[in-house]
Each structure stands twice: as structure tokens, then as C-alpha cells.
Design a protein around this motif. Structure first.
Motif, PDB file in Angstrom:
ATOM      1  N   ARG A  22      25.220  37.733  25.015  1.00  0.00           N
ATOM      2  CA  ARG A  22      25.719  37.844  26.313  1.00  0.00           C
ATOM      3  C   ARG A  22      27.198  37.886  26.687  1.00  0.00           C
ATOM      4  O   ARG A  22      27.474  38.709  27.736  1.00  0.00           O
ATOM      5  CB  ARG A  22      25.282  36.350  26.950  1.00  0.00           C
ATOM      6  N   ARG A  23      27.855  37.570  25.932  1.00  0.00           N
ATOM      7  CA  ARG A  23      29.324  37.472  25.796  1.00  0.00           C
ATOM      8  C   ARG A  23      30.010  38.700  25.485  1.00  0.00           C
ATOM      9  O   ARG A  23      30.913  39.340  26.110  1.00  0.00           O
ATOM     10  CB  ARG A  23      29.973  36.312  25.129  1.00  0.00           C
ATOM     11  N   HIS A  24      29.536  39.437  24.557  1.00  0.00           N
ATOM     12  CA  HIS A  24      30.248  40.603  24.098  1.00  0.00           C
ATOM     13  C   HIS A  24      29.365  41.634  24.002  1.00  0.00           C
ATOM     14  O   HIS A  24      29.583  42.676  23.090  1.00  0.00           O
ATOM     15  CB  HIS A  24      30.672  40.371  22.495  1.00  0.00           C
ATOM     16  N   GLY A  25      27.934  41.833  24.430  1.00  0.00           N
ATOM     17  CA  GLY A  25      27.228  42.881  24.102  1.00  0.00           C
ATOM     18  C   GLY A  25      27.593  43.977  24.899  1.00  0.00           C
ATOM     19  O   GLY A  25      27.457  45.237  24.056  1.00  0.00           O
ATOM     20  N   TRP A  26      28.316  44.327  25.879  1.00  0.00           N
ATOM     21  CA  TRP A  26      28.893  45.549  26.589  1.00  0.00           C
ATOM     22  C   TRP A  26      29.795  46.118  25.339  1.00  0.00           C
ATOM     23  O   TRP A  26      29.727  47.197  25.008  1.00  0.00           O
ATOM     24  CB  TRP A  26      29.655  45.105  27.723  1.00  0.00           C
ATOM     25  N   ARG A  27      30.702  45.287  24.588  1.00  0.00           N
ATOM     26  CA  ARG A  27      31.878  45.946  23.809  1.00  0.00           C
ATOM     27  C   ARG A  27      30.943  46.073  22.497  1.00  0.00           C
ATOM     28  O   ARG A  27      31.200  47.226  21.931  1.00  0.00           O
ATOM     29  CB  ARG A  27      32.707  44.564  23.396  1.00  0.00           C
ATOM     30  N   LEU A  28      30.003  45.425  22.009  1.00  0.00           N
ATOM     31  CA  LEU A  28      29.388  45.831  20.876  1.00  0.00           C
ATOM     32  C   LEU A  28      28.384  47.274  20.980  1.00  0.00           C
ATOM     33  O   LEU A  28      28.441  48.077  20.081  1.00  0.00           O
ATOM     34  CB  LEU A  28      28.301  44.795  20.491  1.00  0.00           C
ATOM     35  N   LEU A  29      27.947  47.351  22.427  1.00  0.00           N
ATOM     36  CA  LEU A  29      27.095  48.478  22.774  1.00  0.00           C
ATOM     37  C   LEU A  29      28.250  49.606  22.628  1.00  0.00           C
ATOM     38  O   LEU A  29      27.719  50.833  22.326  1.00  0.00           O
ATOM     39  CB  LEU A  29      26.506  48.342  23.849  1.00  0.00           C
ATOM     40  N   LEU A  30      29.362  49.520  23.061  1.00  0.00           N
ATOM     41  CA  LEU A  30      30.318  50.653  23.389  1.00  0.00           C
ATOM     42  C   LEU A  30      30.783  51.052  21.914  1.00  0.00           C
ATOM     43  O   LEU A  30      30.900  52.304  21.663  1.00  0.00           O
ATOM     44  CB  LEU A  30      31.513  50.157  24.167  1.00  0.00           C
ATOM     45  N   VAL A  31      31.025  50.047  21.026  1.00  0.00           N
ATOM     46  CA  VAL A  31      31.585  50.509  19.712  1.00  0.00           C
ATOM     47  C   VAL A  31      30.311  51.007  18.938  1.00  0.00           C
ATOM     48  O   VAL A  31      30.792  52.076  18.185  1.00  0.00           O
ATOM     49  CB  VAL A  31      31.953  49.127  18.898  1.00  0.00           C
ATOM     50  N   PHE A  32      29.108  50.540  18.866  1.00  0.00           N
ATOM     51  CA  PHE A  32      28.200  51.352  18.135  1.00  0.00           C
ATOM     52  C   PHE A  32      27.769  52.749  18.804  1.00  0.00           C
ATOM     53  O   PHE A  32      27.652  53.747  17.907  1.00  0.00           O
ATOM     54  CB  PHE A  32      26.863  50.196  18.110  1.00  0.00           C
ATOM     55  N   ALA A  33      27.503  52.822  20.337  1.00  0.00           N
ATOM     56  CA  ALA A  33      26.855  53.776  20.687  1.00  0.00           C
ATOM     57  C   ALA A  33      27.935  55.054  21.237  1.00  0.00           C
ATOM     58  O   ALA A  33      27.763  56.004  21.216  1.00  0.00           O
ATOM     59  CB  ALA A  33      26.095  53.756  21.979  1.00  0.00           C
ATOM     60  N   GLY A  34      29.375  54.370  21.486  1.00  0.00           N
ATOM     61  CA  GLY A  34      30.018  55.334  21.692  1.00  0.00           C
ATOM     62  C   GLY A  34      31.214  55.650  20.803  1.00  0.00           C
ATOM     63  O   GLY A  34      32.134  56.601  20.968  1.00  0.00           O
ATOM     64  N   LEU A  35      31.220  54.839  19.746  1.00  0.00           N
ATOM     65  CA  LEU A  35      32.402  55.219  18.547  1.00  0.00           C
ATOM     66  C   LEU A  35      31.583  55.527  17.371  1.00  0.00           C
ATOM     67  O   LEU A  35      31.825  56.532  16.664  1.00  0.00           O
ATOM     68  CB  LEU A  35      33.348  53.844  18.683  1.00  0.00           C
ATOM     69  N   LEU A  36      30.611  54.427  16.713  1.00  0.00           N
ATOM     70  CA  LEU A  36      30.287  54.589  15.223  1.00  0.00           C
ATOM     71  C   LEU A  36      29.447  55.777  15.259  1.00  0.00           C
ATOM     72  O   LEU A  36      29.420  56.591  14.509  1.00  0.00           O
ATOM     73  CB  LEU A  36      29.615  53.324  15.083  1.00  0.00           C
TER      74      LEU A  36
END
Length: 236
Positions: A22-36
């Protein structure tokens, strides 16, 4: 939320994990789907190109695009290709940075400038490194004479799409931006196949590396996603 004394370690871990998402879901999604994920895709394609291996889908998709050739499509895709770089994307890039600067949105302007200009420089360097020759399956009506991998048109248009999407995401403009830019980027990519000046793998690689580059710059400029565009005073 208070933990009950009888809660198991699994239940406590589940609650902790949900709170973290809930706190960091946006950032985790961005790192995985947008970077890795894009970096992985680019690395797979780049390895094949570096080893001079033929990519199985390249020639069939090019032949399919060429099978659609007719006068009306010739004119359409030449125009789309021109808008996808020199006569559309590049002027819009410059205008975007200028407008953001004049509005004193310096963080947004810096993000856009670094993302857009850096992508162009990255493309030039990558083309020289991989030195992939252009397709030569037929004589193009709009020939190109530099190297092929990754596609500059694909990188430039996708860089603009991701930049605008990230800038507009906290606002009501995100869906109109995506509704316009996603079809535009797809058309630009297909135009390069139709004109016979790029392999499909050039387009996919351009999209992948552009996405990863812009997301990486966003995470740096916006402190790992802790800050969001527009949610600070002008000039900050």
C-alpha cells in the motif's frame, strides 16, 4: 493496527507485506514494469544483435508490412515517419521543455530535458556500438543511411510518451495523454517497418531502452518516486 498475541508469524508477515505494498506499490511497479522488464527485453535483443544472430520474427514481419504497400499508405506512412522525429517529436520536445521552464516548473523541465535529450544521445551511441546495417529486402521510398539498432524514431516517440505519461499521471490528463500517444507511438513504429528501414527488433529495442531510460531519470529527479510532478510550489 495492533497485533494479537496469538497471531502467527505468517499472519504478521502477510500484514506487513500488504502495508508495504500500500505504501510503496506505485514505486515497486514502476521499478519492475518500467525499468527492470524493459532492460531485460533490451538485453535479450542486444545480445542477439551483438552476436550477429538472425531474429526469427524480423523478416516475416517486414514482409507482412511490405505486403500492405499501396500509394495511399505510402503517403500516410512517410508523413507519420516524419512526424515521429524531425517534424513532430523533436519540435514538441523543445516546446515542452521551454513551456515548463517559462511556467517555473523547473523540476518538471529538468526531468523532461534530461530524459528527452539523453535518449537522443543514448540512441546515437547505441547505433555506433551495435553498427547494425539497415534491412535491404526492397528499395525503400524513404531510405536511411545510418545504422539501424535501436530505432531512433521508436526511441524518440516512446521517450516522449513515457515522459508525458509520468508528468501527467497525478492529473486528470493522464488518460487523454495515453489515448493520443500510444496509437501515435505504434504508428511511428509500424511506419518504419512499412518503409523498410528498420527491423521489428530495432523498434522493440528502441521502445524498451527508452522506457527504462525515462523511468530511471524520473526516479532520480523525483527521489525514487517519493516526490510527484506538480505537487510542489513553482520554482522548486
Amino acid at each position: 493496527m495492533r497485533r494479537g498475541r496469538g497471531d502467527s508469524a505468517v499472519e504478521q508477515e502477510a500484514r506487513f507485506g500488504l502495508a508495504l505494498l500500500r505504501r510503496h506499490g506505485w514505486r515497486l511497479l514502476l521499478v519492475f514494469a518500467g525499468l527492470l522488464l524493459p532492460l531485460w527485453g533490451f538485453a535479450e535483443l542486444a545480445d542477439e544483435i551483438h552476436e550477429r544472430e538472425a531474429i526469427v520474427f524480423d523478416e516475416p514481419l517486414l514482409q507482412y508490412a511490405h505486403s500492405l504497400a499501396r500509394d495511399g499508405f505510402d503517403r500516410l506512412f512517410v508523413i507519420v515517419s516524419q512526424l515521429g522525429y524531425l517534424y513532430g517529436v523533436v519540435p514538441f520536445d523543445v516546446l515542452l521543455v521551454v513551456v515548463l521552464t517559462l511556467r517555473r516548473r523547473f523540476r518538471e523541465a529538468s526531468f523532461a530535458a534530461i530524459a528527452l535529450a539523453g535518449s537522443a544521445l543514448l540512441n546515437i551511441a547505441a547505433k555506433q556500438f551495435f553498427a547494425r546495417e539497415r534491412p535491404s529486402l526492397w528499395d525503400s521510398i524513404a531510405p536511411e543511411h545510418n545504422y539501424s539498432f535501436p530505432s531512433g524514431h521508436a526511441m524518440g516517440s516512446m521517450t516522449l510518451l513515457v515522459t508525458l505519461a509520468l508528468l501527467s499521471w497525478p492529473t486528470r490528463w493522464r488518460w487523454p495523454v495515453l489515448a493520443v500517444m500510444v496509437p501515435f507511438v505504434a504508428l511511428v513504429g509500424f511506419s518504419r517497418l512499412y518503409l523498410g528501414v528498420h527491423y521489428p527488433s530495432d523498434i522493440l529495442a528502441g521502445w524498451a531502452v527508452a522506457t527504462a531510460w525515462v523511468v530511471a531519470i524520473y526516479l532520480i529527479v523525483y527521489r525514487g518516486g517519493l516526490l510527484r510532478p506538480w505537487l510542489h510550489r513553482p520554482g522548486a
